[in-house]
Design an enzyme around this catalytic site. Structure first.
Site, short mmCIF file in Angstrom:
data_model
loop_
_atom_site.label_atom_id
_atom_site.label_comp_id
_atom_site.label_asym_id
_atom_site.label_seq_id
_atom_site.Cartn_x
_atom_site.Cartn_y
_atom_site.Cartn_z
N GLU A 48 0.83 -1.20 0.00
CA GLU A 48 0.00 0.00 0.00
C GLU A 48 0.87 1.26 0.00
O GLU A 48 0.53 2.27 -0.62
CB GLU A 48 -0.94 0.00 1.22
CG GLU A 48 -2.18 0.84 1.00
CD GLU A 48 -3.30 0.46 1.96
OE1 GLU A 48 -3.67 -0.73 1.99
OE2 GLU A 48 -3.79 1.34 2.66
N GLU A 64 1.95 1.78 -3.54
CA GLU A 64 0.81 2.27 -4.31
C GLU A 64 0.58 3.76 -4.01
O GLU A 64 0.32 4.56 -4.91
CB GLU A 64 -0.42 1.46 -3.92
CG GLU A 64 -1.65 1.75 -4.76
CD GLU A 64 -2.86 0.95 -4.29
OE1 GLU A 64 -2.90 0.56 -3.10
OE2 GLU A 64 -3.76 0.71 -5.11
N CYS A 110 -8.38 -2.56 3.85
CA CYS A 110 -8.28 -3.79 4.66
C CYS A 110 -9.59 -4.18 5.32
O CYS A 110 -9.73 -5.30 5.78
CB CYS A 110 -7.21 -3.69 5.73
SG CYS A 110 -6.42 -2.14 5.84
N SER A 130 -7.65 1.52 -2.31
CA SER A 130 -6.42 0.78 -2.60
C SER A 130 -6.73 -0.56 -3.26
O SER A 130 -7.70 -1.23 -2.91
CB SER A 130 -5.67 0.55 -1.29
OG SER A 130 -4.68 -0.43 -1.49
N LYS A 159 -15.21 -10.61 7.72
CA LYS A 159 -14.13 -11.40 7.12
C LYS A 159 -14.66 -12.73 6.58
O LYS A 159 -14.10 -13.29 5.65
CB LYS A 159 -13.02 -11.66 8.15
CG LYS A 159 -12.20 -10.42 8.49
CD LYS A 159 -11.16 -10.12 7.43
CE LYS A 159 -10.58 -8.72 7.61
NZ LYS A 159 -9.79 -8.26 6.46
N GLU A 161 -15.87 -11.76 3.31
CA GLU A 161 -14.74 -11.41 2.43
C GLU A 161 -14.09 -12.67 1.86
O GLU A 161 -13.83 -12.76 0.67
CB GLU A 161 -13.70 -10.59 3.20
CG GLU A 161 -12.52 -10.17 2.34
CD GLU A 161 -11.40 -9.50 3.13
OE1 GLU A 161 -10.98 -10.02 4.17
OE2 GLU A 161 -10.95 -8.42 2.69
N GLU A 190 -13.38 -12.97 -6.07
CA GLU A 190 -12.03 -12.55 -6.47
C GLU A 190 -10.95 -13.14 -5.57
O GLU A 190 -9.77 -13.03 -5.86
CB GLU A 190 -11.91 -11.03 -6.52
CG GLU A 190 -12.01 -10.29 -5.19
CD GLU A 190 -13.43 -9.83 -4.89
OE1 GLU A 190 -14.37 -10.49 -5.35
OE2 GLU A 190 -13.59 -8.81 -4.18
N CYS A 216 -10.76 -2.83 14.41
CA CYS A 216 -10.96 -4.28 14.56
C CYS A 216 -11.01 -4.73 16.01
O CYS A 216 -11.62 -5.76 16.32
CB CYS A 216 -9.86 -5.03 13.86
SG CYS A 216 -9.45 -4.37 12.26
#
Lengths: 564, 162
Positions: free
Chosen positions: A277, A280, A297, A317, A352, A355, A360, A497
């Site tokens: 990151e 980037e 994230c 990102s 999560k 996710e 993907e 989190c």
């Protein structure tokens, strides 16, 4: 300011929002279901009633304290009424408590015990609602709902999502998604904050502990677990420890006993995220394209952006989250191994779960992360196995994916990702005392945090938000041209989190708890040898070797792969 | 999100701006336009007015007057207030349901001609039992008379269509 008389005792008040808070300050634990200081007033459960000297009964949560006010909290009428309310709630409640996810941590159960409710005179629930398990993150059981509305207000006011609301009327009233759809088919972002605040088992984490057992009992597989930073400062609460107590060594030991072959640290993957990151970000700074950069994230935030602000997706990102980076790197690392490799994540987060199931993050139908177990579920597994957690000897993570920098660990707190990325980009690395000063504005529980850093002579404007309602506000300000930033960290859950939807919730989760858990992570950072992600020698060698020219392992091509 | 033709809704929304406090009136206007609150229209309104669809669904299901299912061309309201009830409004209701093959849970005929609703009081107790059909009042009605009226309406409809 003023003085109240509570049960014959003088109590001073100074800035308390309502009579309830003054009573609690006086050391009297008035019960509530629907009052949470961070949410709007609802005044529905009536458990916090008090009586004044004229015999008038009113709810203390919705009354302002007044100088000279005289109230009683335990008169015979109040005691009778509270019992009545509990009996009425219980009569309309699925009382199959032994088979409930919330048993032992249920507020209704706790208060029923406290008020010695032994006989419910009003019969039992006659209407059965179907259980909604359409979501990958949570399960809704409307038969356990007491209509306190905590989840509705959490979803609307803190998260700005509004996936749930009250529907219908009178005895038919219920909490439901729009058009009575299944929750999995709505704009729900899977954050699980509704489950954290639900006083009963009406909303629970989707329990996948049986899948865990099936995997670890299959000896033909190599079972690999990754443990997210926030898990280590909250799991202890399930075993009598305080929020923020660090139990990472015991967690590794417990996972080994549960049958996991190799236990690694998600903070290691967070180090990869910081590098990727950071690169980037520098690239975008140079080209000036797609700024500000939003972090990626948090899957709750990503889904929120996809549904609410699709126009800013290019600004998010392209880095995978640490969980998914870990999954793809491990699967690549062991791809030629004769044993099938299974990756189980231990996460503080319900989103999560969703996710890990996204398309993907699968290759030829095989997921990079096979199973996500929340902190709460890990506690269930440990208890089920009869492991005495408190007595476990500490063990260390396995190598090579078990060594993480302090930067990787603080990912679990609001402000942590931003701090890690800035630390990575700073030429002169600050020591921990400097860090505390430097990142003062980035840490802590303020809703929207801003800071400016000088990196290579360039002024970098940074913002940190947590709670998606705050993110929504910030994005609207940016769109209106009132604010300008280079990098923005977003975490869906208030506090980040550490206060995720998968964390233990047997105590009310407020900013005090969130802060304590976050402080645990900052303590680990202070004590760690490696401060900045790019100083992690294992990360350096990984980037020189396996990750060379493998952009695909760490990044997601949003346009091509996600359908957004 | 792609929506169908929402011109009518746009016109209603325009006349009230995006003031959320007018939501009830807006829903009423939409219902009188479509005879019910279609799901895609509600989703569109939710988008435009920044009220979550779940909340809008809550409002639409809270008030008896709103309907999420298409209503018939003729809305029959059967008064079941105290006066009408003791003057035997229930047999009228039962006769009408039987005539139109409707039940307690099915309020509208498949051809979307008739909807049966019960109301608590129409305020015409002197005429009990009372029914209204699209705002036309029929007082001192018997089950037989009610069925007769419905049959006439059906006949008119068939003639109008042929």
């Amino acid at each position: 300011m003023g003085t109240m008389i509570i049960d014959g005792r003088k109590v001073e008040f100074n800035g308390e929002k309502n009579v309830l808070e003054v009573v609690r300050k006086a050391g009297i634990e008035l019960p509530t279901f629907c009052y949470h200081s961070e949410l709007s007033l609802y005044g529905a459960c009536r458990m916090c009633i008090v009586e004044d000297k004229n015999g008038k009964i009113f709810t203390s949560c919705s009354t302002l304290p007044k100088d000279g006010m005289e109230i009683y909290t335990q008169t015979p009428r109040l005691q009778r009424y509270r019992k009545n309310i509990l009996e009425l709630l219980l009569s309309n409640h699925d009382r199959d408590c032994t088979a409930c996810e919330r048993t032992g941590a249920c507020e209704l159960e706790r208060l029923a015990t406290r008020f010695s409710i032994r006989d419910i005179r009003f019969g039992e629930l006659d209407r059965k609602h179907p259980i909604d398990d359409s979501s990958l993150a949570i399960v809704r059981n409307p038969n356990k709902c007491i209509l306190c509305g905590d989840c509705v207000r959490m979803c609307e006011e803190i998260q700005g999502v509004g996936a749930l609301s009250f529907a219908y009327r009178g005895s038919h009233m219920k909490v439901a998604p729009a058009f009575d759809k299944a929750i999995g088919e709505t704009n729900c972002i899977d954050c699980g904050q509704c489950r954290v605040i639900c006083p009963t088992g009406a909303i629970a984490i989707k329990n996948e502990t049986d899948k865990f057992w099936n995997l670890v009992h299959d000896k033909s597989k190599r079972i690999i677990a990754q443990v997210a930073p926030a898990v280590r400062v909250a799991l202890g609460e399930e075993f009598g420890l305080e929020p923020g107590d660090i139990t990472v060594g015991k967690i590794v030991a417990a996972l080994k006993m549960l049958g996991v072959d190799e236990v690694y640290d998600t903070a290691f993957a967070a180090d990869m995220t910081v590098i990727a990151e950071g690169e980037e970000f520098v690239e975008r700074l140079t080209t000036g394209e797609n700024l500000p950069l939003f972090t990626s994230c948090c899957p709750g935030w990503v889904k929120f952006a996809e549904t609410r602000f699709p126009e800013i997706l290019d600004n998010i990102s392209s880095c995978k989250s640490p969980q998914q980076m870990f999954g793809s790197v491990i699967k690549e690392y062991y791809k030629d191994d004769e044993k099938e490799t299974v990756v189980i994540s231990i996460m503080p987060c319900t989103a999560k779960k969703a996710e890990a199931a996204r398309k993907e993050f699968q290759k030829d139908g095989v997921r990079d992360v096979d199973l996500v177990i929340t902190t709460q579920e890990l506690a269930i597994l440990i208890k089920e196995a009869g492991i005495i957690f408190e007595k476990l000897e500490d063990e260390s993570f396995d190598m090579p994916f078990g060594l993480a920098s302090g930067s990787g660990v603080i990912f679990g707190s609001t402000g942590g990702v931003a701090e890690a990325v800035v630390t990575r980009l700073l030429k002169d690395k600050p020591n921990h005392i400097c860090k505390e000063v430097l990142f003062k504005n980035v840490r802590g529980m303020d809703n929207i945090k801003e800071a400016v850093f000088n990196i290579d002579g360039k002024e970098i404007k940074l913002a940190v938000v947590h709670g998606l309602k705050n993110a929504e506000k910030l994005i609207n300000k940016i769109k209106a041209g009132d604010k300008e930033y280079h990098i923005i960290e977003v975490m869906a859950c208030p506090g980040g989190c550490v206060a995720g939807g998968g964390q233990p919730a047997s105590m009310p989760i407020d900013n005090e708890v969130r802060k304590k858990r976050a402080q645990g992570l900052y303590r680990i950072d202070r004590a760690s040898y490696i401060k900045s992600s790019e100083q992690n020698p294992l990360i350096v060698s990984l980037f020189e070797d396996m990750l060379k020219d493998r952009h695909d392992l760490l990044h997601v091509n949003r346009e091509k792969e996600t359908g957004y | 999100m792609p929506y169908g033709n929402m011109e009518k809704v746009d016109r209603i929304l325009e006349s009230y701006g995006d003031d959320q406090s007018h939501i009830i009136t807006i829903l009423q206007k939409i219902q009188s336009e479509y005879r019910y609150l279609p799901m895609d229209v509600l989703e569109y309104v939710s988008d435009k007015m920044e009220i979550s669809p779940a909340k809008l669904f809550g409002i639409a299901t809270f008030y008896e007057n709103f309907s999420l299912d298409p209503k018939g061309k003729y809305i029959i309201k059967i008064c079941d207030g105290t006066a009408c009830h003791v003057k035997k409004s229930i047999p009228v209701l039962e006769a009408l349901r039987k005539e139109l093959s409707l039940t307690e849970n099915k309020h509208t005929t498949d051809d979307l001609l008739f909807t049966i609703e019960t109301v608590s009081c129409l305020g015409a107790c002197g005429l009990a039992p009372v029914i209204t059909i699209n705002d036309k009042v029929y007082g001192k009605i018997s089950p037989e008379m009610a069925v007769e009226i419905i049959r006439k309406l059906k006949e008119e409809e068939t003639n109008a269509n042929s």
